[in-house]
Design an enzyme around this catalytic site. Structure first.
Site, PDB file in Angstrom:
ATOM      1  N   ASP A 264       0.858  -1.133   0.095  1.00 39.02           N
ATOM      2  CA  ASP A 264       0.114  -0.027  -0.004  1.00 39.02           C
ATOM      3  C   ASP A 264       0.903   1.245  -0.022  1.00 39.02           C
ATOM      4  O   ASP A 264       2.058   1.077   0.317  1.00 39.02           O
ATOM      5  CB  ASP A 264      -0.937  -0.109   1.112  1.00 39.02           C
ATOM      6  CG  ASP A 264      -2.131  -1.024   1.122  1.00 39.02           C
ATOM      7  OD1 ASP A 264      -2.486  -1.248  -0.238  1.00 39.02           O
ATOM      8  OD2 ASP A 264      -2.560  -1.748   2.020  1.00 39.02           O
ATOM      9  N   TYR A 331       5.779  -8.983   8.035  1.00 34.23           N
ATOM     10  CA  TYR A 331       5.173  -7.507   8.049  1.00 34.23           C
ATOM     11  C   TYR A 331       5.254  -7.121   9.537  1.00 34.23           C
ATOM     12  O   TYR A 331       5.393  -7.893  10.457  1.00 34.23           O
ATOM     13  CB  TYR A 331       3.585  -7.616   7.725  1.00 34.23           C
ATOM     14  CG  TYR A 331       3.315  -7.719   6.522  1.00 34.23           C
ATOM     15  CD1 TYR A 331       3.350  -6.768   5.284  1.00 34.23           C
ATOM     16  CD2 TYR A 331       2.982  -9.076   5.884  1.00 34.23           C
ATOM     17  CE1 TYR A 331       2.982  -7.254   4.122  1.00 34.23           C
ATOM     18  CE2 TYR A 331       2.751  -9.229   4.541  1.00 34.23           C
ATOM     19  CZ  TYR A 331       2.699  -8.268   3.589  1.00 34.23           C
ATOM     20  OH  TYR A 331       2.560  -8.679   2.275  1.00 34.23           O
ATOM     21  N   TYR A 403      -3.852  -9.983   3.049  1.00 33.00           N
ATOM     22  CA  TYR A 403      -4.197  -8.628   3.351  1.00 33.00           C
ATOM     23  C   TYR A 403      -4.225  -8.383   4.646  1.00 33.00           C
ATOM     24  O   TYR A 403      -4.963  -8.676   5.559  1.00 33.00           O
ATOM     25  CB  TYR A 403      -5.905  -8.424   2.793  1.00 33.00           C
ATOM     26  CG  TYR A 403      -5.932  -8.542   1.496  1.00 33.00           C
ATOM     27  CD1 TYR A 403      -5.332  -7.731   0.437  1.00 33.00           C
ATOM     28  CD2 TYR A 403      -6.878  -9.470   0.830  1.00 33.00           C
ATOM     29  CE1 TYR A 403      -5.695  -7.756  -1.035  1.00 33.00           C
ATOM     30  CE2 TYR A 403      -6.898  -9.579  -0.427  1.00 33.00           C
ATOM     31  CZ  TYR A 403      -6.398  -8.896  -1.479  1.00 33.00           C
ATOM     32  OH  TYR A 403      -6.909  -9.022  -2.570  1.00 33.00           O
TER      33      TYR A 403
END
Ligand SMILES: [Zn+2]
Ligand SMILES: [Zn+2]
Length: 439
Positions: A264, A331, A403
């Site tokens: 993103d 992440y 996601y």
């Protein structure tokens, strides 16, 4: 002498230059050009015609006239002149429309165009109007010719050979640096320069930059008040920051950016970075020093984006970089909760997510442009750390393509299990970084 009879019959039917007559016998005898084949046949027909004429046969004179008029033969013309007969030659070769006479000129123009580019190998491709090949097919069918060669083949070989002799470059049939397309009938020459592919990894050290150039939605790139005339939603992107110095060094016309997945706009890419391949279209310079490119890029990107592990690759690697998206990812996220998070909550999060299978329906934020479907991704490992009573840092090692924002918020139950439901309060991702492949 079936061959000479055939050559004679062909010339009686149509005007043919040396190349186009010779090409009908291209598969016979090795080591000759078609032009030489044509010349030799016209020479033999002239000898035969003269012999018959001297013996008083009208047939002989007629043969000489045919070879002179329709074969454009100087030898036949002179032989006839010697007998006091002048004839006018026809204007155009029935098959190539005299375009074989332009081979040298076309070659010179091509070499001039090629001079702008750095290349080692090339290939000449020929296009001709469709009627031309039909004409030749009809002729061959009529005279039952089985030894001919395709006109495009011959043109390509002849022009290619001359280019080699001038430039000393090599012909490559499989992967030429430059594919030259020539239409001798229209004099059109175009160069199809093989793109340059450079692979590497990028790190995005700041938030707020999209991966690729994002065209303004309002004006579709034309420029409007919404985008302040730039035609873009964001002034810069990872792609553009990498492309700018590369375009300058290669003098290419454009780039395309291929990456192993995308983050993103508000996510950084840290750790070892994300694999990418950048494609430079029509590069004039191919042999660039990647070390210098990296140095220039570091300067112009002012620490926003960094590249590493640069190498020149083949086009085939594009497929591979796309599948690298599926590779496991780590992440780092910072999550803000509505309530204070207890030690018990932290334990819930860690245990609830480690070794779990996450089922995600397409995020509602991208639903307007993607199909709604179920995606399943595995989380392998999770580490949690409370930064403030309502703020938790999480490290998540998972399969690529999960996601993350939806994993945190739950996306109204569309992602299950999720961080919010595990501690029974609403949760929001406030920072996200892609870390590489290891915790
Ligand atoms: Zn011709
Ligand atoms: Zn705009």
């Amino acid at each position: 002498m079936k061959i000479l009879k055939t050559a004679e019959a062909l010339l009686k039917e149509h005007a043919l230059c040396d190349y186009c007559l010779g090409r009908q016998f291209a598969l016979l005898a090795h080591g000759l050009t078609n032009q030489e084949r044509g010349k030799v046949m016209k020479l033999l027909l002239t000898l035969e015609g003269d012999r018959l004429a001297l013996e008083g046969s009208e047939e002989g004179t007629n043969l000489l006239i045919t070879v002179a008029r329709k074969g454009f033969s100087n030898l036949a013309l002179k032989t006839l002149e010697n007998k006091g007969i002048t004839v006018k030659t026809e204007e155009r070769c029935h098959l190539c429309e005299n375009n074989f006479n332009k081979i040298k000129e076309l070659m010179e123009k091509t070499v001039e165009k090629l001079a702008e580019y750095e290349y080692k190998t090339f290939l000449v491709g020929i296009t001709v109007p469709p009627g031309i090949e039909n004409r030749e097919d009809e002729l061959r069918a009529k005279f039952n010719i089985k030894w001919g060669e395709n006109i495009r083949n011959e043109l390509s070989r002849e022009i290619g050979r001359q280019i080699v002799s001038i430039t000393q470059k090599t012909v490559d049939y499989k992967k030429p640096d430059v594919l030259i397309i020539i239409n001798p009938f229209t004099d059109n020459i175009s160069l199809n320069v093989r793109p340059l592919f450079i692979a590497g990894r990028y790190r995005k050290l700041v938030r707020g930059i999209p991966q690729s150039k994002w065209i303004c939605k309002k004006c579709e790139g034309v420029g409007c008040t919404h985008c302040k005339g730039t035609g873009k939603m964001y002034p810069e992107s990872v792609e553009e920051l990498i492309a700018a110095p590369l375009l300058e060094m290669t003098e290419g016309t454009d780039t395309r950016f291929h990456a192993a997945g995308r983050e993103d706009i508000d996510a950084r890419v840290l750790g070892s970075g994300r694999p990418f391949i950048i494609e430079v279209k029509k590069p004039k310079t191919r042999n660039i020093k990647l070390r210098i490119f990296r140095k220039k890029m570091t300067q112009t990107a002012e620490g926003k984006v960094e590249v590493s592990k640069l190498r020149i690759v083949s086009k085939e690697k594009l497929k591979k970089v796309k599948t690298e998206e599926k590779v496991d990812k780590v992440y780092r996220v910072v999550v803000e909760f509505e309530k204070k998070i207890s030690d018990e909550d932290l334990k819930q999060l860690k245990e609830g997510l480690t070794d779990s299978l996450i089922r995600q329906l397409t995020p509602s934020r991208v639903l307007h442009r993607r199909v709604d479907k179920m995606r399943k991704r595995r989380i392998f490992k999770v580490k949690v750390k409370r930064l403030k009573p309502r703020l938790v840092e999480m490290l998540i090692r998972c399969q690529g393509g999960l996601y993350i924002k939806e994993l945190i918020s739950g996306d109204q139950g569309r992602t299950d299990p999720n961080v919010s439901s595990l501690v029974d309060t609403s949760a929001k991702c406030v920072e996200i970084d892609v870390m590489g492949v290891k915790i």
